[in-house]
Design an enzyme around this catalytic site. Structure first.
Site, PDB file in Angstrom:
ATOM      1  N   ASP A  32       0.907  -1.337  -0.098  1.00  0.00           N
ATOM      2  CA  ASP A  32       0.033   0.141  -0.173  1.00  0.00           C
ATOM      3  C   ASP A  32       0.977   1.144  -0.062  1.00  0.00           C
ATOM      4  O   ASP A  32       1.925   1.157   0.472  1.00  0.00           O
ATOM      5  CB  ASP A  32      -1.066   0.047   1.261  1.00  0.00           C
ATOM      6  CG  ASP A  32      -1.831  -1.208   1.364  1.00  0.00           C
ATOM      7  OD1 ASP A  32      -2.103  -1.619   0.279  1.00  0.00           O
ATOM      8  OD2 ASP A  32      -2.552  -1.370   2.539  1.00  0.00           O
TER       9      ASP A  32
HETATM   10  N1  URA Z   1      -1.511  -5.935   3.832  1.00  0.00           N
HETATM   11  C1  URA Z   1      -1.952  -4.603   3.833  1.00  0.00           C
HETATM   12  O1  URA Z   1      -2.812  -4.206   4.446  1.00  0.00           O
HETATM   13  N2  URA Z   1      -1.191  -3.739   3.103  1.00  0.00           N
HETATM   14  C2  URA Z   1       0.003  -4.093   2.615  1.00  0.00           C
HETATM   15  O2  URA Z   1       0.678  -3.105   2.052  1.00  0.00           O
HETATM   16  C3  URA Z   1       0.517  -5.322   2.613  1.00  0.00           C
HETATM   17  C4  URA Z   1      -0.235  -6.143   3.413  1.00  0.00           C
END
Ligand code: URA
Length: 238
Positions: free
Chosen positions: A103
């Site tokens: 993310d």
């Molecule tokens: N899980 C999440 O919620 N975000 C990420 O970036 C990776 C795994």
């Protein structure tokens, strides 16, 4: 391979631009000026030099980045800077892409390569490659959560996750945890904590399969994988 293809692959311009470059006489193969783009070279054995500078041919690139917050895990984005935008030009020309996504607000280990086969191996849902995250959680994470994650939790869309291995590192009003999961659903870690009524405040990936984040990399820094690391990834069977 054809010399014009080799130069184009290495980022020295389009085939047309490369043709001009050759015509100008700046290219030598084993010390001999080559002007014809159709000329065959062996990238392993021949010495190719452009205006006196040796061109090192290689097909694949493997980078480990300590991704900072604020960058998008994609090759292009209309609004935000991507993890590819911050690579040196000489790395960008080999057209690498991130292996999976973190993310925008997640930090940590991101593998960037142009090796489609390796990427597929690591991301295939059939392989269950484990990924470990460090997170700071709002609220007190307890053994009840550890057990719930062991059983798998039900996400907001009704999907029941595979077992996750949750380790409590520090327990309190906020808790530090490590979580290993073998899938990669959208926002999976955040949604797993939401499923047990808690919120992820900070998230960082620390490993993917056999590859651990090199903690000497500052946020936004990256380095090439060593040969051992590449072999380890290629041969990895969870
Ligand atoms: N899980 C999440 O919620 N975000 C990420 O970036 C990776 C795994």
């Amino acid at each position: 391979m054809r010399i014009d293809k080799l130069l184009a692959n290495m980022g020295y311009g389009s085939r047309k631009e490369v043709k001009k470059l050759l015509k100008a006489g700046g290219l030598k193969v084993n010390g001999e000026v080559i002007k014809d783009g159709k000329e065959q070279v062996n990238p392993e054995a021949d010495t190719v030099a452009l205006y006196g500078e040796e061109v090192h041919y290689r097909e694949f690139i493997y980078l480990m980045m300590n991704k900072p917050q604020g960058l998008i895990s994609a090759t292009e984005d209309n609004h935000d800077e991507t993890v590819i935008d911050i690579l040196e030009m000489e790395d960008q020309v080999l057209n690498p892409f991130p292996v999976g996504r973190l993310d925008k607000d997640t930090e940590g280990l991101l593998l960037i390569t142009n090796d489609g086969q390796l990427s597929h191996q690591l991301l295939s849902p059939k392989r269950h490659v484990p990924k470990t995250y460090f997170a700071v959680i709002e609220g007190e994470v307890t053994e009840v959560d550890v057990e719930a994650f062991k059983q798998g939790v039900t996400l907001d869309d009704g999907y029941k996750t595979k077992p996750g291995q949750l380790t409590i590192v520090k327990q309190g009003i906020t808790s530090d945890i490590e979580l290993t999961i073998t899938e990669g659903k959208f926002h999976q870690v955040k949604r797993m904590f939401e499923a047990v009524g808690k919120k992820v405040m900070y998230l960082k990936r620390i490993s993917m399969g056999p590859l651990a984040l090199d903690e000497s990399l500052e946020l936004g820094e990256y380095r090439e994988l060593t040969e051992e690391e590449v072999t380890m990834l290629r041969e990895y069977r969870p």
